[in-house]
Scaffold this active site. Structure first.
Site, PDB file in Angstrom:
ATOM      1  N   HIS A 158       0.829  -1.225   0.000  1.00 47.08           N
ATOM      2  CA  HIS A 158       0.000   0.000   0.000  1.00 47.08           C
ATOM      3  C   HIS A 158       0.859   1.269   0.000  1.00 47.08           C
ATOM      4  O   HIS A 158       0.321   2.371  -0.164  1.00 47.08           O
ATOM      5  CB  HIS A 158      -0.931   0.040   1.214  1.00 47.08           C
ATOM      6  CG  HIS A 158      -1.956  -1.051   1.234  1.00 47.08           C
ATOM      7  ND1 HIS A 158      -2.833  -1.247   0.190  1.00 47.08           N
ATOM      8  CD2 HIS A 158      -2.248  -2.015   2.158  1.00 47.08           C
ATOM      9  CE1 HIS A 158      -3.614  -2.290   0.478  1.00 47.08           C
ATOM     10  NE2 HIS A 158      -3.274  -2.770   1.653  1.00 47.08           N
ATOM     11  N   HIS A 196      -6.084  -7.375  -0.365  1.00 43.82           N
ATOM     12  CA  HIS A 196      -6.278  -5.950  -0.668  1.00 43.82           C
ATOM     13  C   HIS A 196      -5.550  -5.585  -1.961  1.00 43.82           C
ATOM     14  O   HIS A 196      -4.493  -6.160  -2.258  1.00 43.82           O
ATOM     15  CB  HIS A 196      -5.723  -5.091   0.474  1.00 43.82           C
ATOM     16  CG  HIS A 196      -6.331  -5.394   1.815  1.00 43.82           C
ATOM     17  ND1 HIS A 196      -5.703  -6.210   2.740  1.00 43.82           N
ATOM     18  CD2 HIS A 196      -7.505  -5.004   2.365  1.00 43.82           C
ATOM     19  CE1 HIS A 196      -6.483  -6.295   3.822  1.00 43.82           C
ATOM     20  NE2 HIS A 196      -7.571  -5.574   3.621  1.00 43.82           N
ATOM     21  N   ASP A 285      -3.939 -12.840   3.542  1.00 41.57           N
ATOM     22  CA  ASP A 285      -5.189 -12.399   4.155  1.00 41.57           C
ATOM     23  C   ASP A 285      -6.416 -12.735   3.311  1.00 41.57           C
ATOM     24  O   ASP A 285      -7.537 -12.392   3.673  1.00 41.57           O
ATOM     25  CB  ASP A 285      -5.161 -10.910   4.528  1.00 41.57           C
ATOM     26  CG  ASP A 285      -4.531 -10.035   3.467  1.00 41.57           C
ATOM     27  OD1 ASP A 285      -4.297 -10.523   2.351  1.00 41.57           O
ATOM     28  OD2 ASP A 285      -4.291  -8.842   3.757  1.00 41.57           O
TER      29      ASP A 285
HETATM   30  C1  X5A Z   1      -0.893  -5.056   4.140  1.00 40.87           C
HETATM   31  C2  X5A Z   1      -2.355  -5.112   4.461  1.00 40.87           C
HETATM   32  C3  X5A Z   1      -4.333  -3.935   5.146  1.00 40.87           C
HETATM   33  C4  X5A Z   1      -4.775  -2.583   5.569  1.00 40.87           C
HETATM   34  C5  X5A Z   1      -6.220  -2.573   6.037  1.00 40.87           C
HETATM   35  C6  X5A Z   1      -6.580  -1.228   6.597  1.00 40.87           C
HETATM   36  N1  X5A Z   1      -2.942  -3.977   4.815  1.00 40.87           N
HETATM   37  N2  X5A Z   1      -7.910  -1.196   7.109  1.00 40.87           N
HETATM   38  O1  X5A Z   1      -2.942  -6.182   4.413  1.00 40.87           O
HETATM   39 ZN    ZN Z   2      -3.857  -7.110   2.808  1.00 41.04          ZN
END
Ligand code: X5A
Ligand code: ZN
Length: 417
Positions: A158, A196, A285
Site C-alpha cells: 500500500h 487488498h 489475508d
Molecule cells: C498489508 C495489508 C491492510 C490494511 C487494512 C486497513 N494492509 N484497514 O494487508
Molecule cells: Zn492485505
C-alpha cells in the site's frame, strides 16, 4: 504517559535453528529465506482492546511453522539481512517520504493515518524489510539462488511513492522489482494475491511497461480497502496494458476462483509478457480464517498458484510477505508456498474445480478488458460468456447468491457453506 521499556535481544529471540547462511559456495539451486529478528521490534505502542492485526507474532508464527514443518533443513539457506540505503529507498519513494519514515525513530509512537503505526524501531524494521527483498531479488537475477521467500514486516504494497498507508511504510515488492531491473532483468512481473489491492505498487509502476502488475483482490465495487483496483485500471501512458486487475465483487472467494483466474487471464498474459523475474506480493489475508479478508483460500490453493508461476519461470521467483492476520492460516499457507519453492509439486489441479458466479464475473470482465492488450483465447472468452449468461439466469432463479458454483446440476446438491 507510561514509560516504554526497551526490548532486549533476548526477549525477541525465537530459539529456532535457522537454516545455514548463504555463502558463495551455496548451491545455486537453493531457496533462500530472508528474515531478521529486528523486524519483530516494529509494534504498536498504544495498547487497545484488540491488538493491531499487523503484529510481531505474525513473523514468529510463520518462522515457527516453517521450522516445525521441517522445511528449514535441506535446500533452504538464509540470506544475510541488510538495511536498504536511503538512496535505494528513493528508487521508488520521494525524498520527503523517506525522511518522514526516518523521523519516526525519534518518537516512541507515530501514526500515518489511523491504522499505520510506527515506534522507535519501525524505520529500522522497514529498512531491513526493503534491503532483504532487494538482496534476495538481486541474488535470484544473478543466478546465485533459485528462488527466495522474504519473511518481512512491515508490509509494503500500500506504500505509495510519497505516502505510508495500510500498515505499509516502504514498498518492498516495488524495491525488489527495481533491484531486478538494475541486476539486468528487462521485464519484471509483480503478482499480488494479498486480499487488498496493492495501490502503492500499481501507482509506482503505472506508466512503466517494464513492470507488469497483476492483482487479485476483494474489491466490492470500491467499498473494500483501499478502494482502488477496478478491472478498468490498466495502467497509463507507456504502461497502458501493464496493470491487470481482477476485482472480486464480494467476500467468500476461494481456491476455485483464484485458480480459474490463473488459468484464464493470468497465465496467458504471463506467457506473453515472459518476465525475466517474478515477484509474488504474497499476503495471506485471502486465506480461510483471516479476520480482515473474509475469503476462503486454503494452503493448497496457495501452493497451486505458486506452482503455476514456478513451473513457468523455472525459478527466478521471489515471494514477499505482505498482509495476513490469522496466525494459523498464515503459517500453514507460508509452509505450503515454501514447499513448492523447494520443488515439491502440489500435483494436478482437480478438474472438478469450477468458479463461482462472482469469480466468473470478475475474471470474464478482466478478460474482456485485457484482450485489448493481450491475446486471450477466443474460445475461452466465448466459453466464459456462455457460462456467464447461463449462470445469470440461474442466479436470478436461485437466491441471488453470487458465491454459488456456476456449472452443473450436481453443484446444487452440494451443501452450501
Ligand atoms: C498489508 C495489508 C491492510 C490494511 C487494512 C486497513 N494492509 N484497514 O494487508
Ligand atoms: Zn492485505
Amino acid at each position: 504517559m507510561e514509560q516504554r521499556k526497551d526490548m532486549s535481544d533476548s526477549e525477541i529471540k525465537l530459539h529456532l535453528t535457522f537454516p545455514p547462511l548463504w555463502t558463495p559456495q551455496t548451491d545455486a539451486a537453493s531457496t533462500a529465506i530472508g528474515f531478521d529478528e529486528r523486524m519483530l521490534l516494529h509494534s504498536e505502542v498504544q495498547t487497545k482492546s484488540h491488538p493491531h492485526p499487523e503484529r510481531p507474532d505474525r513473523l514468529r508464527a510463520i518462522m515457527g511453522g516453517l521450522s516445525a514443518a521441517g522445511l528449514f533443513s535441506g535446500l533452504c539457506c538464509m540470506i544475510p539481512s541488510r538495511e536498504a540505503t536511503l538512496a535505494e529507498l528513493e528508487w521508488v519513494h520521494s525524498h520527503s517520504h523517506v525522511e518522514a519514515v526516518e523521523a519516526t525513530s525519534l518518537h516512541e509512537a507515530s501514526y500515518f493515518g489511523r491504522d499505520t503505526y510506527a515506534n522507535n524501531y519501525s524505520a529500522l524494521a522497514a529498512r531491513l524489510a526493503a534491503g532483504t527483498c532487494i538482496d534476495l531479488m538481486t541474488a535470484i537475477v544473478k543466478g546465485q539462488i533459485l528462488n527466495g521467500f522474504a519473511l518481512v514486516r512491515p508490509p509494503g504494497h500500500h506504500a505509495l511513492s510519497a505516502t505510508a498507508m495500510g500498515f505499509c511504510l516502504h514498498n518492498n515488492a516495488a524495491l525488489a522489482a527495481k533491484a531486478a531491473l538494475s541486476a539486468g532483468a528487462k521485464k519484471v512481473m509483480i503478482i499480488d494475491w494479498d486480499v487488498h489491492h496493492g495501490n502503492g505498487t500499481q501507482e509506482i509502476f503505472d506508466s512503466d511497461s517494464s513492470v507488469l502488475y497483476v492483482s487479485l483482490h476483494r474489491h466490492q465495487a470500491g467499498f473494500f480497502y483501499p478502494g482502488t483496483g477496478a478491472a478498468s485500471e490498466v495502467g497509463i501512458k507507456d504502461g497502458e496494458g501493464f496493470s491487470v486487475n481482477i476485482p472480486w465483487p464480494c467476500g467468500g472467494i476461494g481456491d476455485e476462483d483464484y485458480l480459474f483466474a490463473f488459468q484464464n487471464v493470468i497465465m496467458p498474459i504471463v506467457e506473453q509478457f515472459a518476465p525475466d523475474a517474478t515477484i509474488i506480493s504474497a499476503g495471506f489475508d485471502a486465506a480461510k480464517g483471516d479476520p480482515l479478508g473474509g475469503c476462503q483460500v486454503t494452503p493448497s490453493g496457495y501452493a497451486h498458484m505458486t506452482q503455476l508461476l514456478y513451473s513457468l519461470m523455472k525459478g527466478k521467483l521471489l515471494v514477499v510477505l505482505e498482509g495476513g492476520y490469522n496466525l494459523r492460516s498464515i503459517s500453514a499457507s507460508a509452509a505450503a508456498v515454501l514447499k513448492v519453492l523447494l520443488g515439491v509439486s502440489p500435483g494436478e489441479i482437480p478438474p472438478s474445480w469450477q468458479p463461482t458466479f462472482a469469480g466468473l464475473l470478475a475474471v470474464s470482465e478482466a478478460c474482456v478488458i485485457q484482450s485489448r492488450y493481450w491475446k486471450i483465447d477466443r474460445m475461452s472468452l466465448l466459453n466464459m460468456q456462455m457460462l456467464l449468461s447461463a449462470a445469470e439466469t440461474k442466479f436470478k432463479e436461485n437466491k441471488n447468491d453470487p458465491r454459488q458454483p456456476v456449472s452443473g446440476p450436481q453443484a446444487e446438491d452440494q451443501p452450501q457453506g
